[in-house]
Write a protein that holds these residues in place. Structure first.
Motif, short mmCIF file in Angstrom:
data_model
loop_
_atom_site.label_atom_id
_atom_site.label_comp_id
_atom_site.label_asym_id
_atom_site.label_seq_id
_atom_site.Cartn_x
_atom_site.Cartn_y
_atom_site.Cartn_z
N ASP A 91 1.12 -1.29 0.03
CA ASP A 91 -0.06 -0.15 0.09
C ASP A 91 0.93 1.34 -0.06
O ASP A 91 1.70 1.50 0.89
N SER A 92 1.09 2.00 -1.15
CA SER A 92 2.01 2.89 -1.40
C SER A 92 1.27 4.36 -1.17
O SER A 92 0.38 4.50 -2.26
N THR A 93 1.74 5.10 -0.50
CA THR A 93 1.06 6.69 -0.48
C THR A 93 2.29 7.47 -0.90
O THR A 93 3.31 7.22 -1.27
N LEU A 94 2.01 8.90 -0.84
CA LEU A 94 3.05 9.84 -1.03
C LEU A 94 4.25 9.66 -0.59
O LEU A 94 5.59 9.54 -1.21
N HIS A 95 4.35 9.27 0.87
CA HIS A 95 5.62 9.32 1.45
C HIS A 95 6.06 7.98 1.99
O HIS A 95 7.22 7.98 2.75
N ARG A 96 5.21 7.14 1.94
CA ARG A 96 5.45 5.86 2.82
C ARG A 96 4.80 4.71 2.05
O ARG A 96 3.83 4.71 1.47
N GLU A 97 5.17 3.48 2.26
CA GLU A 97 4.71 2.15 1.95
C GLU A 97 4.44 1.40 3.20
O GLU A 97 5.23 1.36 4.09
N ARG A 98 3.47 0.63 3.03
CA ARG A 98 3.24 -0.44 4.10
C ARG A 98 3.36 -1.96 3.35
O ARG A 98 2.51 -1.99 2.28
N TRP A 99 4.06 -2.69 3.71
CA TRP A 99 4.06 -4.05 3.11
C TRP A 99 3.82 -5.10 4.21
O TRP A 99 3.90 -4.95 5.13
N ALA A 100 3.11 -6.08 3.58
CA ALA A 100 2.66 -7.43 4.01
C ALA A 100 3.11 -8.49 3.37
O ALA A 100 2.71 -8.71 2.26
N ARG A 101 4.01 -9.30 3.65
CA ARG A 101 4.49 -10.40 3.07
C ARG A 101 3.93 -11.59 3.74
O ARG A 101 4.25 -11.70 4.78
#
Length: 182
Positions: free
Chosen positions: A73-83
């Motif tokens: 889940d990618s936004t302007l300044h950050r990404e959240r990853w779930a592997r």
């Protein structure tokens, strides 16, 4: 006046080399919003007490082979990853700071220096540890010389190879596999 489109993290951190990356690696890292990728993974873990403790603190995946789903889940300044490996999630947050790709995994925050290197007939992104903090306390970088990750393309598939080992502890984890990036 229209808002500018966000610049993905990898393009921010590799501005002169991003376009040298293989198509599947570029595609995975330049998309904004929520995306899910499916593939296969093989995970090897260290078995010593300290290795298991370090793996727990960073929420590393369990040993085995099977499926992997990666949600970004990618936004302007950050990404959240779930592997999600064999039904268990390893979650992290990523952002750019001081020219590093920072990643928070469990109790530990890493600062990775990204490089593009030749690999076979193409290029790979290589992650190397530049700094580490556990519970906010800085740790010696040299302890993490055995932590390296590569992202590349082979057979038109996005590939990853992540190896983490530490002095006196040995292997924490080595996981590698592929994702379909359409």
């Amino acid at each position: 006046m229209s808002a500018l489109a966000p610049t993905p993290l990898y393009r921010q951190l590799l501005p002169a080399r991003f376009d040298d990356l293989p198509p599947t690696v570029r595609a995975l890292h330049e998309r904004v919003g929520f995306h899910r990728y499916h593939g296969k993974v093989e995970v090897e873990r260290g078995h010593g007490v300290l290795s298991c403790l370090c793996a727990w603190a960073t929420r590393l995946p369990a040993e085995g082979r099977g499926t992997i789903d990666v949600e970004i889940d990618s936004t302007l300044h950050r990404e959240r990853w779930a592997r999600i490996i064999n039904g268990r999630a390893m979650r992290s947050r990523l952002w750019a700071s001081d020219g590093l790709l920072c990643e928070r995994l469990g109790l530990v925050t890493f600062g990775f220096r990204l490089d593009v290197e030749a690999l076979g007939s193409g290029h790979a992104v290589v992650w190397r540890v530049a700094k580490v903090r556990a519970l906010g306390v800085p740790l010696p970088r040299r302890w993490f010389d055995g932590v390296v990750a590569r992202e590349y393309e082979r057979d038109h598939r996005y590939r990853f190879d992540v190896n983490a080992a530490m002095p006196w502890i040995g292997r924490l984890v080595h996981y590698r596999g592929w994702l379909d990036v359409g």
